[in-house]
Design an enzyme around this catalytic site. Structure first.
Site, PDB file in Angstrom:
ATOM      1  N   MET A 359       4.030   3.234  -6.982  1.00 26.90           N
ATOM      2  CA  MET A 359       4.875   2.745  -5.900  1.00 26.90           C
ATOM      3  C   MET A 359       4.101   2.801  -4.596  1.00 26.90           C
ATOM      4  SD  MET A 359       7.808   1.420  -5.202  1.00 26.90           S
ATOM      5  CE  MET A 359       8.766   1.822  -6.674  1.00 26.90           C
ATOM      6  N   GLY A 360       3.800   1.649  -4.030  1.00 28.63           N
ATOM      7  CA  GLY A 360       3.110   1.588  -2.751  1.00 28.63           C
ATOM      8  C   GLY A 360       4.098   1.576  -1.607  1.00 28.63           C
ATOM      9  N   CYS A 361       3.584   1.455  -0.387  1.00 30.07           N
ATOM     10  CA  CYS A 361       4.478   1.492   0.779  1.00 30.07           C
ATOM     11  C   CYS A 361       5.340   0.237   0.873  1.00 30.07           C
ATOM     12  CB  CYS A 361       3.667   1.676   2.059  1.00 30.07           C
ATOM     13  SG  CYS A 361       2.512   0.343   2.395  1.00 30.07           S
ATOM     14  N   THR A 362       4.938  -0.843   0.185  1.00 27.13           N
ATOM     15  CA  THR A 362       5.735  -2.068   0.240  1.00 27.13           C
ATOM     16  C   THR A 362       6.488  -2.336  -1.056  1.00 27.13           C
ATOM     17  OG1 THR A 362       3.862  -3.423  -0.499  1.00 27.13           O
ATOM     18  CG2 THR A 362       4.145  -3.125   1.883  1.00 27.13           C
ATOM     19  N   GLY A 363       6.412  -1.411  -2.019  1.00 26.63           N
ATOM     20  CA  GLY A 363       7.135  -1.607  -3.267  1.00 26.63           C
ATOM     21  C   GLY A 363       6.289  -1.283  -4.485  1.00 26.63           C
TER      22      GLY A 363
END
Length: 393
Positions: A359-363
């Site tokens: 899970m990255g900062c944008t999804g």
């Protein structure tokens, strides 16, 4: 035509002429009903909101449906909420009111409501699509239809080409992919760009507060929560004081204009919901609903939704795929919906590429070795994932 019908028509014409002389708005006078049962804040709260709505709009007549109250507004007297719903439907079907505002109404599957809020960032009006009802029993299909419902409401409210965004919730990437296919087949959608640096049609929390799109697409449960937060954050959640309520029920071939309020909707929201209903009538909501569904169906909406189901892909992938030897995974691939993330990882495993979900900062992201990003993109694109094109080596 019977003599009575002729007399009724003549009477209506003279009433319209009288209204136009009084208001200076010939042909724009509308009648909106509101049921008075069920509010946690009392009948007075509903009646006061109705009186405010009528007072500020010379071309509007509000009809109270409920127990007799002390008000100069037109009243249809009923004793129970059940009688109130029946009377509301009767008045709508006879054309005696053009729309009605109510609570707890059960829409058929395929119909969902488009709420309207005022965002705190810049005070922009934004449509939340959708907030109650069920467009479909399948989540992604429901969200696709929710967006169409939102576009219909926005157009009926005078926005010719509403800017559309998809909230970053489960299913958002699949919804975006389906819309892109619809666009390629002739259906026009005006996607906006997120205010975050990476842009894109998938909206972040910041975009909610700013009001980046005219229409924010989400699942109905999330939309319902958003309506409550936007409407009652200034009161600490005790009652809803802002916005226009949960909006009209919209669906293909659905011809009643019924708008929803919460039991916690305060007087300002009651007044705004009635005004919302009146403006939708003037904007010809039914016309836009018919036109928009015709355009979407012409672009193959039903077939695209039918083919969007990923169960076939899951069966093809199987459950017994063993992960390849572990590698360092510092490369990331975005654009895959969280509900498809594990399947995307298995697609790469099947091709001998070690991958992990994250899970990255944008999804959601798929993580692979940096040297295998292009190769991974090719395999994922071939499997039907909308991850963009690999870079030229």
């Amino acid at each position: 035509m019977s003599e009575n019908n002729v007399k009724d028509m003549i009477g209506k014409v003279f009433n319209d002429i009288a209204n136009s002389l009084e208001t200076g708005r010939f042909g724009e006078r509308v009648r909106v009903g509101i049921t008075t049962f069920g509010s946690e804040l009392g009948i007075e709260n509903i009646v006061k909101g109705a009186e405010i709505a009528q007072k500020r709009d010379d071309g509007l007549e509000v009809v109270l449906i409920g127990e007799k109250v002390d008000s100069k507004l037109t009243q249809e007297i009923v004793k129970t909420d059940e009688e109130g719903y029946k009377k509301m439907e009767e008045l709508l079907d006879k054309g005696e009111i053009g729309a009605c505002v109510t609570q707890h109404y059960s829409f058929p599957i395929g119909v969902s409501t488009v709420g309207k809020v005022i965002t705190p960032g810049f005070g922009r009006e934004m449509f939340i699509a959708t907030t109650t009802g069920t467009s479909s029993s399948h989540r992604v299909e429901a969200m696709v239809k929710n967006g169409i419902h939102g576009i219909i409401a926005a157009k009926a409210m005078g926005i010719e080409n509403p800017a559309v965004g998809i909230l970053n919730v489960d299913g958002a990437r699949q919804v975006e992919r389906i819309y892109k296919e619809l666009i390629s087949k002739g259906y026009s959608i005006n996607f906006t760009e997120s205010q975050r640096a990476d842009g894109g049609a998938v909206m972040r929390g910041n975009d909610l507060l700013i009001g980046t799109p005219d229409v924010m697409i989400t699942d109905t449960l999330t939309g319902n929560i958003l309506m409550k937060v936007f409407s009652s954050f200034t009161t600490g959640g005790s009652f809803e004081s802002q916005g226009y309520g949960y909006g009209p029920g919209i669906g293909e071939d659905y011809d009643r204009t019924i708008l929803i309020l919460s039991r916690a909707s305060g007087t300002p929201v009651v007044a705004n919901a009635i005004s919302y209903a009146a403006d939708l009538l003037r904007g010809n909501l039914g016309k836009f609903a018919k036109e928009e569904f015709e355009k979407a169906n012409k672009a193959g909406l039903s077939e695209i939704l039918k083919n969007s189901n990923k169960e076939v892909k899951k069966e093809e992938i199987g459950q017994e795929i063993i992960a390849p030897l572990k590698e360092t995974v510092t490369g990331t691939i975005e654009g895959i919906d969280i509900m498809e993330l594990e399947d995307a990882v298995k697609v790469l495993w099947k091709e001998g590429i070690y991958a992990e979900s994250g899970m990255g900062c944008t999804g959601p992201i798929v993580m692979v070795n940096e040297n295998r990003i292009n190769e991974s993109l090719k395999f994922l694109a071939k499997a039907g994932y909308d991850v963009g094109e690999p870079e030229d080596c």
